[in-house]
Design a protein around this motif. Structure first.
Motif, PDB file in Angstrom:
ATOM      1  N   GLY A 140      29.869  -8.583  75.026  1.00 58.33           N
ATOM      2  CA  GLY A 140      28.910  -7.460  74.742  1.00 58.33           C
ATOM      3  C   GLY A 140      27.331  -8.053  74.569  1.00 58.33           C
ATOM      4  O   GLY A 140      26.456  -7.393  75.022  1.00 58.33           O
TER       5      GLY A 140
ATOM      6  N   SER B 187      34.029  -6.869  69.495  1.00 57.44           N
ATOM      7  CA  SER B 187      32.843  -6.520  69.802  1.00 57.44           C
ATOM      8  C   SER B 187      31.741  -7.659  69.389  1.00 57.44           C
ATOM      9  O   SER B 187      32.229  -8.461  68.500  1.00 57.44           O
ATOM     10  CB  SER B 187      32.420  -5.313  69.274  1.00 57.44           C
ATOM     11  OG  SER B 187      32.598  -5.072  67.818  1.00 57.44           O
TER      12      SER B 187
ATOM     13  N   VAL C  44      27.498  -0.565  72.538  1.00 58.70           N
ATOM     14  CA  VAL C  44      28.495  -1.344  72.910  1.00 58.70           C
ATOM     15  C   VAL C  44      29.753  -1.336  72.165  1.00 58.70           C
ATOM     16  O   VAL C  44      30.935  -1.029  72.679  1.00 58.70           O
ATOM     17  CB  VAL C  44      28.138  -2.789  73.417  1.00 58.70           C
ATOM     18  CG1 VAL C  44      29.198  -3.689  73.306  1.00 58.70           C
ATOM     19  CG2 VAL C  44      27.214  -2.705  74.456  1.00 58.70           C
TER      20      VAL C  44
END
Length: 379
Positions: free
Chosen positions: A235, A273, A314
């Motif tokens: 990300g 993430s 994201v």
């Protein structure tokens, strides 16, 4: 001292998926040779020959070892000396037994970032480790995670044998510079290596600084590799370079996961993430380096409503994708990267983006405490 072959002999090179023959010796590379025809950006090649997680493994009864290497580092014309080459670290029976500064070899000079490059050829250097324990022992030599290193020779004052089979599970990880860990204090200080040590597994680090872009050739590489555990930390590069919009990001994540699942349908797979990065939390990229040495986001926060990606978007999209896929893929898991490094630790981001060496070690411990726990995804 006797010389032992680095290729085709007792030494096993782990963490590398390709060995390039050079005029000096062999260059480890962390992607297969076939991938080179599938990208044009030279930075991809540059980061894959930075040997993060690459190590030479063998058994020996030697009390002294010598490794001859040729490094390649960069230098801006305005800098008085080349960039630091990093450390070579020796482990004996899993215990740290010494570290040596990698010698400066080739130097790539340039007027500034992105300017034309000029190669200043250098000479190989020898790194020596003496006073090793007596008797047969397992040895690992870890190469500097930030410096391309050609391997020329291994010499020992004893016998060198092939390593015994490693019964540990194999963990394959892919991510950005925050997985590559250029800023770590040594190759065993990168957070994936720290986490692997606590988890009792063997890690293959496919982290690529600036190049975690959901590239299909990376997904196919992971698909075709032996792996007991897989993780993807994605990300930050996508937001930082503004390479996707929301419309294209989700399908690209699905496609990347689908390709991996073609080869590993039931392997535990953890999608992580980005860690905290204040400049990009609510503002899209691209990013630029400010006069204070910290990154700043150049995008318009209002563009998020039209599909631009911030880190907040994201994280929400990755969590949504994993939740939807778990209905038919119970071995897929998600973790919010802020649990590894959160917003209250922004002081540990020296340039506003990359963690310090101490923060990388902390991230490794936190990852291991979650992933390898009795109820964790890698249990």
């Amino acid at each position: 001292m006797r010389a032992f072959p680095l290729v085709g002999g007792p030494v096993e090179l782990r963490g590398a998926l390709d060995l390039e023959r050079t005029q000096a010796g062999v260059m480890p590379r962390r992607l297969p040779a076939w991938t080179k025809e599938q990208y044009q950006d030279p930075s991809v090649y540059g980061v894959t020959v930075m040997p993060s997680g690459v190590r030479l493994v063998f058994r020996t009864d030697a009390r002294e070892l010598e490794f001859e290497v040729l490094t390649s580092t960069g230098q801006l014309d305005s800098d008085p000396r080349p960039r630091p080459t990093g450390m070579l670290e020796l482990l004996v029976d899993g215990v740290h037994a010494g570290r040596r500064q990698a010698p400066v070899g080739n130097v790539v000079r340039m007027a500034g970032p992105g300017a034309a490059q000029r190669l200043v050829p250098g000479e190989p250097g020898t790194v020596r480790f003496a006073g090793l324990p007596a008797g047969m022992k397992n040895v690992e030599l870890w190469l500097p995670q930030q410096t391309p290193t050609e391997l020329l020779a291994l010499r020992a004052d004893g016998e060198v044998l092939a390593p015994l089979p490693d019964g540990r599970r194999r963990w394959v990880h892919h991510g950005s510079s925050i997985s590559h860990c250029l800023e770590a204090d040594g190759p065993t200080g990168t957070w994936p290596v720290v986490a692997a040590s606590f988890g009792g597994v063997e890690v293959i680090n496919l982290g690529q600084a600036g190049n975690d872009m959901l590239d299909p050739y990376v997904a196919r590489t992971i698909r075709d590799m032996p792996a007991d555990l897989i993780s993807l930390k994605t990300g930050i590069n996508i937001v930082g370079l503004a390479t996707f919009r929301l419309r294209t990001f989700g399908p690209a994540v699905h496609g990347f996961l689908d390709t991996i699942r073609d080869g590993h349908p039931d392997t535990p797979l953890l999608l992580v993430s980005p860690v905290s990065c204040p400049a990009l939390e609510a503002t899209p990229g691209p990013v630029s380096m400010g006069p204070d040495g910290k990154i700043t986001a150049l995008g318009d926060p209002a563009d998020v409503a039209r599909g631009a990606l911030s880190l907040a978007v994201v994280r929400e999209e990755l969590a949504r994708i994993v939740a939807a896929r778990r209905a038919h893929d119970p071995h897929l898991h998600y973790r919010d990267g802020r649990e590894l490094l959160g917003p209250d630790e922004a002081d540990d981001l020296a340039d506003g983006l990359h963690p310090t060496a101490a923060a990388y070690r902390r991230m490794g411990k936190r990852f291991a405490a979650h992933a390898f726990a009795d109820d964790g995804p890698f249990r």
